[in-house]
Motif scaffolding. Structure first.
Motif, PDB file in Angstrom:
ATOM      1  N   ALA A   1      76.056 -28.514  -5.013  1.00  0.00           N
ATOM      2  CA  ALA A   1      76.296 -28.705  -6.444  1.00  0.00           C
ATOM      3  C   ALA A   1      76.313 -30.195  -6.789  1.00  0.00           C
TER       4      ALA A   1
ATOM      5  N   TYR B   1      68.143 -28.200 -13.062  1.00  0.00           N
ATOM      6  CA  TYR B   1      69.566 -28.075 -13.366  1.00  0.00           C
ATOM      7  C   TYR B   1      70.091 -26.751 -12.826  1.00  0.00           C
TER       8      TYR B   1
ATOM      9  N   GLU C   1      73.843 -32.228  -9.286  1.00  0.00           N
ATOM     10  CA  GLU C   1      74.390 -33.058 -10.346  1.00  0.00           C
ATOM     11  C   GLU C   1      73.894 -34.492 -10.265  1.00  0.00           C
TER      12      GLU C   1
ATOM     13  N   ARG D   1      74.098 -24.791 -12.216  1.00  0.00           N
ATOM     14  CA  ARG D   1      75.560 -24.838 -12.261  1.00  0.00           C
ATOM     15  C   ARG D   1      76.137 -24.248 -10.977  1.00  0.00           C
ATOM     16  N   HIS D   2      77.402 -24.568 -10.729  1.00  0.00           N
ATOM     17  CA  HIS D   2      78.106 -23.986  -9.582  1.00  0.00           C
ATOM     18  C   HIS D   2      77.965 -22.464  -9.595  1.00  0.00           C
ATOM     19  N   SER D   3      78.103 -21.885 -10.786  1.00  0.00           N
ATOM     20  CA  SER D   3      78.077 -20.429 -10.920  1.00  0.00           C
ATOM     21  C   SER D   3      76.711 -19.830 -10.573  1.00  0.00           C
ATOM     22  N   GLN D   4      75.683 -20.656 -10.512  1.00  0.00           N
ATOM     23  CA  GLN D   4      74.362 -20.193 -10.083  1.00  0.00           C
ATOM     24  C   GLN D   4      74.135 -20.456  -8.597  1.00  0.00           C
TER      25      GLN D   4
ATOM     26  N   GLN E   1      69.562 -32.723 -11.298  1.00  0.00           N
ATOM     27  CA  GLN E   1      69.856 -32.292 -12.672  1.00  0.00           C
ATOM     28  C   GLN E   1      69.151 -33.140 -13.712  1.00  0.00           C
TER      29      GLN E   1
END
Length: 178
Positions: free
Chosen positions: A22, A35, A26, A37-40, A30
């Motif tokens: 992550a 890009y 970033e 996110r952590h959730s991905q 990114q």
């Protein structure tokens, strides 16, 4: 689908935890390429591990896992990199804005083109710093560092954007012939 290959590519460079990946997204990808996110990232890691293209190389405190690229993942990444891409569907908001510039009056057009030039100047300067840092990491065994080719592509793209903006600003001041 490219998140998969971005993760595989980052793990080809070195084993990493989800948190470290992550951070790489970033700090490196990114702004310039991709890009996520952590959730991905975490679900993608779980999926890749289930498929066996990455492995859990180490487990630490609080469930922290360090992932490494498996041989099958390296082969898949290589295959994807060497495959000729299909005609991409492009969604580039900046280019769309440039395409639609004639809908604005001259002052607004000029302001947007000047902004595009200033943005290219700023981002080009940032890329130069990155290139200098990447070139400092070169060794005889590793003449090209991770990200260096992409950074050069970015440097040249921002140079082209600046040249385009200069060209466009010059044309805006000239009356049409005819």
């Amino acid at each position: 689908m490219s998140l998969r290959y971005a993760v595989l590519g980052l793990l080809a460079e070195r084993p990493a935890s989800g948190y470290e990946l992550a951070q790489m997204f970033e700090q490196s990808l990114q702004r310039w390429a991709w890009y996520a996110r952590h959730s991905q990232i975490y679900p993608e890691l779980n999926k890749l591990a289930e498929e066996g293209v990455i492995t859990v190389a180490e487990e630490g405190a609080r469930g922290r896992r360090t992932y490494a690229l498996a041989d099958s993942g390296r082969a898949e990444l290589r295959e994807w990199l060497l495959k000729t891409p299909e005609t991409p569907v492009v969604r580039d908001e900046s280019t769309l804005r440039l395409f639609l510039l004639p809908t604005l009056d001259t002052a607004d057009r000029r302001r947007l083109v000047e902004y595009a030039r200033a943005e290219a100047e700023q981002l080009g300067a940032e890329i130069e710093v990155i290139i200098e840092r990447l070139d400092g990491w070169r060794t005889p065994e590793r003449p090209i560092t991770f990200g260096r080719l992409a950074a050069e592509y970015g440097r040249l793209a921002y140079q082209a954007q600046r040249e385009w903006a200069d060209w466009a600003l010059e044309r805006m001041d000239k009356p049409a012939r005819g």
